[in-house]
Design a protein around this motif. Structure first.
Motif, short mmCIF file in Angstrom:
data_model
loop_
_atom_site.label_atom_id
_atom_site.label_comp_id
_atom_site.label_asym_id
_atom_site.label_seq_id
_atom_site.Cartn_x
_atom_site.Cartn_y
_atom_site.Cartn_z
N ASN A 74 0.88 -1.29 -0.24
CA ASN A 74 0.26 -0.12 -0.12
C ASN A 74 0.85 1.23 -0.09
O ASN A 74 1.55 1.61 1.03
N ASP A 75 0.91 1.84 -1.11
CA ASP A 75 1.65 3.17 -1.34
C ASP A 75 0.77 4.30 -1.26
O ASP A 75 1.39 5.28 -1.57
N LEU A 76 -0.43 4.50 -0.84
CA LEU A 76 -1.13 5.49 -0.89
C LEU A 76 -0.51 6.77 -0.08
O LEU A 76 -0.62 8.03 -0.69
N ARG A 84 9.14 8.70 -6.02
CA ARG A 84 9.19 7.15 -6.56
C ARG A 84 7.86 6.42 -6.53
O ARG A 84 7.79 5.36 -7.24
N HIS A 85 6.97 6.78 -5.72
CA HIS A 85 5.69 5.85 -5.40
C HIS A 85 4.52 6.55 -6.32
O HIS A 85 4.45 7.61 -6.23
N HIS A 86 3.82 5.53 -6.56
CA HIS A 86 2.47 5.78 -7.26
C HIS A 86 1.29 4.87 -6.63
O HIS A 86 1.76 3.85 -6.30
N PHE A 166 13.06 -10.74 0.75
CA PHE A 166 12.22 -11.89 0.60
C PHE A 166 10.88 -11.34 0.22
O PHE A 166 10.19 -10.58 1.14
N TRP A 167 10.42 -11.59 -1.09
CA TRP A 167 9.24 -10.86 -1.76
C TRP A 167 8.01 -11.95 -1.41
O TRP A 167 8.09 -13.18 -1.79
N MET A 168 6.86 -11.22 -1.07
CA MET A 168 5.62 -12.00 -1.10
C MET A 168 4.49 -11.32 -1.93
O MET A 168 4.34 -9.87 -1.63
N ILE A 205 17.38 4.79 -5.69
CA ILE A 205 16.14 4.10 -6.11
C ILE A 205 16.33 2.97 -6.34
O ILE A 205 16.85 2.39 -7.47
N GLU A 206 15.22 2.13 -5.80
CA GLU A 206 14.97 0.60 -6.12
C GLU A 206 14.44 0.72 -7.82
O GLU A 206 13.28 1.15 -7.88
N VAL A 207 14.91 0.19 -8.61
CA VAL A 207 14.27 0.05 -9.94
C VAL A 207 13.80 -1.29 -10.47
O VAL A 207 13.06 -1.42 -11.03
P1 ATP Z 1 9.94 0.41 -2.72
O1 ATP Z 1 10.76 -0.34 -1.95
O2 ATP Z 1 10.40 1.40 -3.41
O3 ATP Z 1 8.54 0.72 -2.19
P2 ATP Z 1 8.98 -2.08 -3.39
O4 ATP Z 1 10.08 -2.98 -2.87
O5 ATP Z 1 7.88 -2.13 -2.73
O6 ATP Z 1 9.55 -0.70 -3.91
P3 ATP Z 1 8.46 -4.62 -5.42
O7 ATP Z 1 7.28 -5.01 -4.72
O8 ATP Z 1 10.07 -4.92 -5.35
O9 ATP Z 1 8.65 -3.03 -4.96
O10 ATP Z 1 8.13 -4.11 -6.69
C1 ATP Z 1 9.14 -4.21 -7.80
C2 ATP Z 1 9.24 -2.76 -8.68
O11 ATP Z 1 8.05 -1.99 -8.97
C3 ATP Z 1 10.03 -2.07 -7.94
O12 ATP Z 1 11.47 -2.20 -7.98
C4 ATP Z 1 9.88 -0.43 -8.12
O13 ATP Z 1 10.51 -0.27 -9.35
C5 ATP Z 1 8.25 -0.71 -8.80
N1 ATP Z 1 7.49 -0.11 -7.62
C6 ATP Z 1 7.15 -0.60 -6.78
N2 ATP Z 1 6.14 -0.08 -5.94
C7 ATP Z 1 5.82 1.12 -6.73
C8 ATP Z 1 5.18 2.05 -6.72
N3 ATP Z 1 4.17 2.42 -5.85
N4 ATP Z 1 5.10 3.09 -7.62
C9 ATP Z 1 5.90 3.00 -8.67
N5 ATP Z 1 6.88 1.96 -8.89
C10 ATP Z 1 6.80 0.82 -7.92
#
Ligand code: ATP
Ligand code: MG
Ligand code: MG
Ligand code: MG
Length: 478
Positions: A74-76, A84-86, A166-168, A205-207
């Motif tokens: 949830n990035d609201l 970087r978040h949408h 560790f992704w879920m 920034i995580e891409v």
């Molecule tokens: P962050 O740590 O920056 O919140 P995340 O680790 O939650 O990202 P992942 O679940 O790994 O993100 O999703 C894979 C990719 O999707 C991320 O590496 C990023 O490039 C992109 N991403 C994730 N969340 C968002 C977001 N809210 N808006 C834009 N891009 C996103």
């Protein structure tokens, strides 16, 4: 490179590596009750990873429409605060269903980034799951990333930092250790490298995340081995576009320019006059119109529960930001045209739904504009007392009488360094439910119709999919 070309380059790169290009699935997952909205490219392949479903290919690549505004991802609350978040974004992904694994995944990722996209290698950092020596060795020995730019990260059990390798997809479902690629936007931007205490800035920034799918987590928390080790990756289109367009923020990329301009115009004409073009509120509006439009496209309408309530929350949050800039009449639905122009080609369903999106959002907007001024007056009044925490009663009254979702109230409070007493809010909500139940019992005893919770009839809205069906809408409170 425009975002559209980047999307295409990605898909064609993986096609050249034997991947089938598969269309995005809707943002509303068809048959997955564990998921509110599609939050990652892998969602549509969940059953393939689990071994329940067979496809005619073992490698796929997609550009997936994602919503992260509820549930596990949830990035609201981040929108308007980070670069970087949408709430809505496009996730580019490549998938291996029991075909290739760590070696190829990592090498493909590196090849795309450094030879197709030509990114400078010394700006790229990688993280690996703390125990994943294999991934570490591939990055270090095979690809040649120096040890200084490889960070080992755990599963965030201590909850100390944001990083989590560790992704879920949710509390249940396919999962596994991952390796992530970060881009260093340079020392002008605040923030530390991944794994450091100030990693939550916008400098590194995580891409791209590459997940090594190996387990299925069931409700009891047990990790079951998947039939075959698989790969699931996700790269945010907006983030990689920012890197390739040499801008720092996602909101500076080509995809957002027309939307931001349209947001400014609509807000200005609705009463703001000449709003600040750099205002975070315009970014919030430009972000939220994307999410709301794609959600409506997939058949959801604003309501007081489930997906409809998430839609309502995003819409109203966007409207409130326009109100903050000075808009006093509906403006939000006027952005749909600009959005369709930007994204209608990649997502034709958006163009097909244009009229309906405008209608749905306009109706919601007209409704909220009836109460927002009075609600804001109450909220401003409560905050003028200088409290550091808004009491739950007031937050509940705003919710119940003025249609302010509690996260909208919290968003206003946060701008003034105030928190919301969430427990107090929850208690007030529970109390109202209890009273409503008692009221219901009383009426039943008196031989009257049972009403459950108090509802206010707000008339009929023509909001159905085909535009023909008439839906009665009852709304709690406002
Ligand atoms: P962050 O740590 O920056 O919140 P995340 O680790 O939650 O990202 P992942 O679940 O790994 O993100 O999703 C894979 C990719 O999707 C991320 O590496 C990023 O490039 C992109 N991403 C994730 N969340 C968002 C977001 N809210 N808006 C834009 N891009 C996103
Ligand atoms: Mg996140
Ligand atoms: Mg992350
Ligand atoms: Mg990640």
């Amino acid at each position: 490179m425009k975002a559209a070309e980047i999307r295409k380059t990605f898909l064609e790169f993986f096609q050249s590596k034997g991947h089938t290009i598969v269309a995005s699935s809707p943002v509303v997952p068809g048959d997955d009750p564990t998921l509110l909205f599609t939050n990652a490219g892998m969602n549509q392949f969940k059953d393939v990873f689990l071994g329940f479903e067979k496809r005619p290919y073992t490698r796929a690549t997609t550009s997936q429409k994602c919503i992260r505004a509820g549930g596990k991802h949830n990035d609201l609350d981040n929108v308007g605060y980070t670069a970087r978040h949408h709430t809505f974004f496009e996730m580019l992904g490549n998938f291996s269903f029991g075909d290739y694994f760590k070696h190829d995944a990592i090498q493909y990722a590196w090849e795309l980034l450094t030879t197709q996209f030509k990114l400078p290698k010394d700006k790229l950092w990688v993280t690996v799951y703390s125990e994943d020596d294999e991934a570490y060795e591939i990055w270090n020995k095979v690809v040649g990333v120096p040890a200084e730019r490889i960070v080992r990260i755990g599963d965030n059990k201590g909850g100390r930092y944001m990083s989590d390798n560790f992704w879920m997809m949710g509390d249940t479902g396919p999962c596994g250790p991952c390796t992530e690629i970060f881009y260093d936007h340079g020392p002008e931007v605040a923030g530390g490298p991944p794994g450091s205490p100030d990693e939550d800035g916008d400098r590194y920034i995580e891409v791209w995340n590459n997940v090594f799918m190996q387990f299925n987590r069931t409700e009891d928390g047990v990790m079951h081995k998947l039939p075959k080790p698989s790969v699931d990756t996700g790269m945010g289109l907006e983030r990689i576009t920012a890197v390739l367009q040499h801008v720092h923020s996602n909101y500076q990329i080509d995809l957002f320019q027309a939307l931001l301009a349209a947001a400014k115009k609509a807000v200005d004409e609705a009463g703001a006059g000449d709003s600040d073009a750099d205002s975070p509120s315009l970014k919030v509006i430009a972000d939220h119109i994307r999410a709301c439009s794609f959600i409506v496209t997939d058949g959801v309408i604003p309501s007081n529960e489930g997906r409809g309530y998430v839609l309502r929350r995003i819409t109203r949050r966007g409207i409130r930001h326009g109100y903050k800039l000075g808009a006093r009449t509906p403006f939000f639905h006027k952005l749909v045209g600009a959005l369709v122009e930007q994204m209608g080609e990649a997502y034709p369903e958006l163009r097909q739904s244009e009229k309906r999106i405008v209608e749905v959002l306009k109706t919601e907007e007209e409704r909220f504009f009836q109460t927002i001024a009075n609600g804001m007056e109450i909220l401003d009044g409560a905050l003028a007392t200088g409290v550091k925490q808004l009491d739950g009663e007031t937050a509940f009254k705003l919710h119940d009488t003025y249609g302010f979702p509690v996260d909208l109230t919290a968003d206003v409070c946060r701008e003034r360094d105030v928190t919301v007493d969430q427990a107090g809010f929850d208690a007030a909500m529970a109390e109202q439910r209890r009273k409503a139940r008692e009221g219901g019992k009383f009426k039943m005893a008196a031989g009257l119709e049972y009403s459950g919770v108090p509802t206010v009839f707000h008339g009929y809205d023509h909001l159905s999919q085909e535009g023909a069906k008439v839906t009665a809408v009852y709304v709690d409170g406002a």
